[in-house]
Motif scaffolding. Sequence first.
Motif, short mmCIF file in Angstrom:
data_model
loop_
_atom_site.label_atom_id
_atom_site.label_comp_id
_atom_site.label_asym_id
_atom_site.label_seq_id
_atom_site.Cartn_x
_atom_site.Cartn_y
_atom_site.Cartn_z
N ALA A 789 0.83 -1.21 0.00
CA ALA A 789 0.00 0.00 0.00
C ALA A 789 0.86 1.26 0.00
O ALA A 789 0.58 2.23 -0.72
N ALA A 793 0.83 4.00 -2.94
CA ALA A 793 0.52 5.41 -2.70
C ALA A 793 1.68 6.31 -3.06
O ALA A 793 1.49 7.37 -3.70
N THR A 838 -5.85 4.39 0.07
CA THR A 838 -4.99 3.25 -0.31
C THR A 838 -4.95 2.21 0.80
O THR A 838 -5.07 1.00 0.56
#
Length: 857
Positions: A789, A793, A838
């Motif tokens: 994640a 991002a 995210t």
Amino acid sequence: MRGGAGRPRTPRTKVTALLATRAARTHRKAWAAVLAALVLTSALLGTFALAVGSAALGHARVERYAAADLVVAGDQNTRYTAKPWGSEPETVAVGLTERVRVPERVVGVVRRVPGVRAAVADRVFAVGFRGGSAVGRPWDAARLAPYAVRDGRAPRHAGEVVVGVGRARVGERVTLRVGGADAAYRVVGVAEGPRAAVYFDGGQARRLAGHAGTVDAIGVVAEGDTRADELYGRVRDAVDAAGLRGAGTRAEGDSAGLRVLAGDGRGAAEHLAAAPARTTMLEILGAVAATVTLIAVLVVSSTIVQALRQRAHELGLLRAVGATPRQLRAAVGREAGRIAVAASALGAILSVPSYVALRALLNARGALPTGLELPFPPWLLAVPLLTAAITVLVARLSALIACARTAKVRPAEALRESPPGTPRRITGLVLLGLGVTSAGTATLQHGQAAAAAASAAAVLMVIACALLGPWIATGAMRVLGAPMRRFGGPGGRLAAANCTAAAPRLGAAITPIVLVTAFAVVQLAAGATLTHEARAQAREVTRADLVVRADGGLPHHALKRIRSVPGVTGATEVVHSTLVLARKEAGEPQLERLPVLGVTPEDVTRTLDPDVREGTLTALRPGRVALSADRARTLDAKPGSKVTLRFGDGTPARLRVVAVYERGLGAGDFLLSRDEAVRHTSGTTPTQVLVATDNNSPRTARAVAAAAPGTHVDGTPEAVRKATHVEPEDQALGEVVTAAAVAAIGAFTAIAVLSTLTLIAVGRRPELTLLRRAGAARAQLHRMLHAEAAATALTGLTVGAAVALVPLLAFSLAFTGTLPHLPPTQAILIVTVVAATTAAGTVPPVWRALRGRYPTG
């Protein structure tokens, strides 16, 4: 067996319906993400469609002339004809915000037309009344509303007036200021209608209004048996036959200069800013709606493609066991269509309250001028249904395109996976190159051409990044993979391996993040850059400490008395008005309405400092003008040369340039002499005086107020800045619409990010279950997902910022010559939203797979 509409249900139709029904039930979670995206798409498109439709029907409100059948007024448009390259001549028009006056002799011509009961001349002028502003008119014009006397009688002599309800009592004596002169009047009546109105005897109103030989407008009242449409033709023919034109306001190529208005068009003679604001509103809404539509199509297509990509093996299996390409396409299209119809209908319903909220925001921020009516007839509610149908069509097309490859391949090859092809990479690189080229072009342009080129660059580069997503993800993992493996432990190594092996999946996750980051940064930073630089220049331009405002005009000799006050180092009278610049852009005719400041040349350098580079502002006289450096380069002008302009009432003039200054965003592109500006304004603008002092003490402010009795003296920085700063007329409207669009699209794309990541996470459940069974600890998988994640991002934010930076650099260099500016709070908000969405889309959807149990799917 027969289906609806009498069509036979063939075995092929049955198979298609069965596949669509079973797939929709089995993949409810995947379609839930698509449903959310489609609802928001339909709602956004419906909202902007309603706004555009209402603006297209907009008109100036009819108030003062509600009882008049027709109104004869000046043509409030100026036109420019030019021949584009290799094309026929084209004519463009722009609305004028200063009044185009009507020759007084037109009143007699109209009165002689058969069927005319009365032709009433109307004059409007500013009046200072008890420390505030009022509007003066002849009493005869009150019948055009109609406004009647509620108490007392009509004025019969020069010293009598009728006032609005609540301003004064009958028999009271009041002091009114008109044109800077104070005079006492006796109130003989109180009239219905606006409280700010003051009605004079006809002869007195003619003397006070100035502009000898002209009137503002003529209200026409028909005989009882004469229809307005019949009278319209007669009055139009009479005016044309007399060869009458507007009062000296026409430029080459313009029309006759007089218009006969009927119906809702009568309001255009009252509220001069309404028609230009409506045109500007349509342009802004159209540009924003086009951007919203493009982003919506990208997001919806990406979400549907991702939802079907999770089922690539399922579709391949169906193809492998004998499903025909037509059956697959029909099943997927029907499945997507069912979801899209329900989602689009819900979005169409939500678009109505969304539009109401947008209207309330525009009204609350004062973004719409007084008098602009935006109707909302019941049939306009059908417009969101049209946008809902478009949303359904986009959803079906996206689904068909997504399954096109699987439907075409031979059954034996349907289960194979293939990496993104070379054509996709080449297309992405070409679009990326075109975006960079467009940004470079923007740096060489000015005005709307630069803004259009920068906007095109942003759109092209976002689409390019969507196509190049897998390769961007691969490149990002080459950079991020090493630190993830070194510092992330087993979870970091798993994350690096997964991201490297599944670059298309990571690319699909990055694309919506790039989209939301680039769009938000471009929209917010473009306006913030202009506002930041304009405010900075306005602070540097302003050297005055006080502003003196005079309703009804500055008292005679007050400017001279203010300059003689001890402690005052300079005083400059200023008037705000507009100019129209006719020019060619890429061969196309363009008319640009610009705000302008008129100043008295004496002491101007003590109250204003626009950073003069050539010439001197003290040489400003009627027939002369000062230019900003940017505008001088555009017009290829310098001190001593001449430029052709049109004043705010459309009057053309060829003015000699006397100075070129640098701070155009703070002082505007043009500076005129005060006398020249006043000559071409409507005459209702309150006069303001900028006062520079040596100590800015309260004692000096009191002395200035005593030297100019009946005026308002304000020393707050905001009041002084407002008096000197020249802002585009559509700035407030553009800021509100842009803010609403950024908020809506930001929420929309944030949900798209969440939906895409959720779809990806749902498709990874078997993979995570297998890792759990292979011995991976729950904490290791948590760290792996968190690392993925973070990588997603960070990559999306970096690429989105880079995509935004290229067109922003071009835009800021073309308009301000500075670097882009984005307020830190807005930048933090963008990063926070991306990080939160995210994280929410990566871990929660796979919690079940991380538990101690080992589900099989």
